[in-house]
Motif scaffolding. Structure first.
Motif, PDB file in Angstrom:
ATOM      1  N   ASP A  90      38.287 -18.423  42.904  1.00  0.00           N
ATOM      2  CA  ASP A  90      38.465 -19.436  41.869  1.00  0.00           C
ATOM      3  C   ASP A  90      38.091 -18.898  40.497  1.00  0.00           C
ATOM      4  N   THR A  91      37.017 -18.110  40.441  1.00  0.00           N
ATOM      5  CA  THR A  91      36.609 -17.509  39.175  1.00  0.00           C
ATOM      6  C   THR A  91      37.645 -16.519  38.678  1.00  0.00           C
ATOM      7  N   ARG A  93      40.902 -16.515  39.353  1.00  0.00           N
ATOM      8  CA  ARG A  93      42.087 -17.260  38.927  1.00  0.00           C
ATOM      9  C   ARG A  93      41.855 -17.942  37.584  1.00  0.00           C
ATOM     10  N   LEU A  94      40.684 -18.510  37.390  1.00  0.00           N
ATOM     11  CA  LEU A  94      40.367 -19.143  36.127  1.00  0.00           C
ATOM     12  C   LEU A  94      40.344 -18.135  34.998  1.00  0.00           C
ATOM     13  N   THR A  95      39.820 -16.959  35.267  1.00  0.00           N
ATOM     14  CA  THR A  95      39.793 -15.905  34.250  1.00  0.00           C
ATOM     15  C   THR A  95      41.214 -15.481  33.874  1.00  0.00           C
ATOM     16  N   ILE A  97      43.937 -17.299  34.096  1.00  0.00           N
ATOM     17  CA  ILE A  97      44.558 -18.400  33.363  1.00  0.00           C
ATOM     18  C   ILE A  97      44.040 -18.463  31.934  1.00  0.00           C
ATOM     19  N   LEU A  98      42.758 -18.278  31.726  1.00  0.00           N
ATOM     20  CA  LEU A  98      42.177 -18.357  30.383  1.00  0.00           C
ATOM     21  C   LEU A  98      42.556 -17.184  29.500  1.00  0.00           C
ATOM     22  N   ARG A  99      42.907 -16.048  30.079  1.00  0.00           N
ATOM     23  CA  ARG A  99      43.298 -14.886  29.288  1.00  0.00           C
ATOM     24  C   ARG A  99      44.726 -14.985  28.783  1.00  0.00           C
ATOM     25  N   ARG A 100      45.514 -15.888  29.302  1.00  0.00           N
ATOM     26  CA  ARG A 100      46.908 -16.031  28.873  1.00  0.00           C
ATOM     27  C   ARG A 100      47.013 -16.611  27.511  1.00  0.00           C
TER      28      ARG A 100
END
Length: 100
Positions: A90-91, A93-95, A97-100
């Motif tokens: 989850d971490t 995937r969140l990373t 997504i946030l880098r996009r």
């Protein structure tokens, strides 16, 4: 068959207790450790009864206690594994997504 029912119910209850005590229990469902515990306990009970350990003097406790212990241990192992891997994934995937 009554002993199998009691063993499965006890391990399901223990599986729910294991889930409730895990700090990462929001990462997976409540039925996962209970299901793993019940499956392992039922399989262990069937194997022990087939091997002839039930209802004999001195070995009557084996089909009662050992499946419960194995079921709870399997539930704890599943919780530890799923909690760690799900949190890490989850971490990641969140990373991403946030880098996009």
């Amino acid at each position: 068959m009554l002993s199998l029912t009691i063993v499965v119910l006890a391990t399901v209850a223990a599986g729910f207790v294991v889930w409730a005590n895990d700090k990462r229990h929001a990462k997976y469902g409540a039925a996962v450790p209970a299901g793993v515990a019940a499956g392992v306990a039922a399989l262990a009970w069937i194997i022990l009864m087939t091997a002839g350990f039930g209802y004999l003097p001195g070995t009557t406790w084996l089909p009662w206690v050992l499946p419960m212990v194995l079921g709870v241990a399997a539930a704890i192992a599943a919780v530890v594994y799923l909690g760690r891997t799900r949190a890490r994934r989850d971490t990641e995937r969140l990373t991403v997504i946030l880098r996009r």
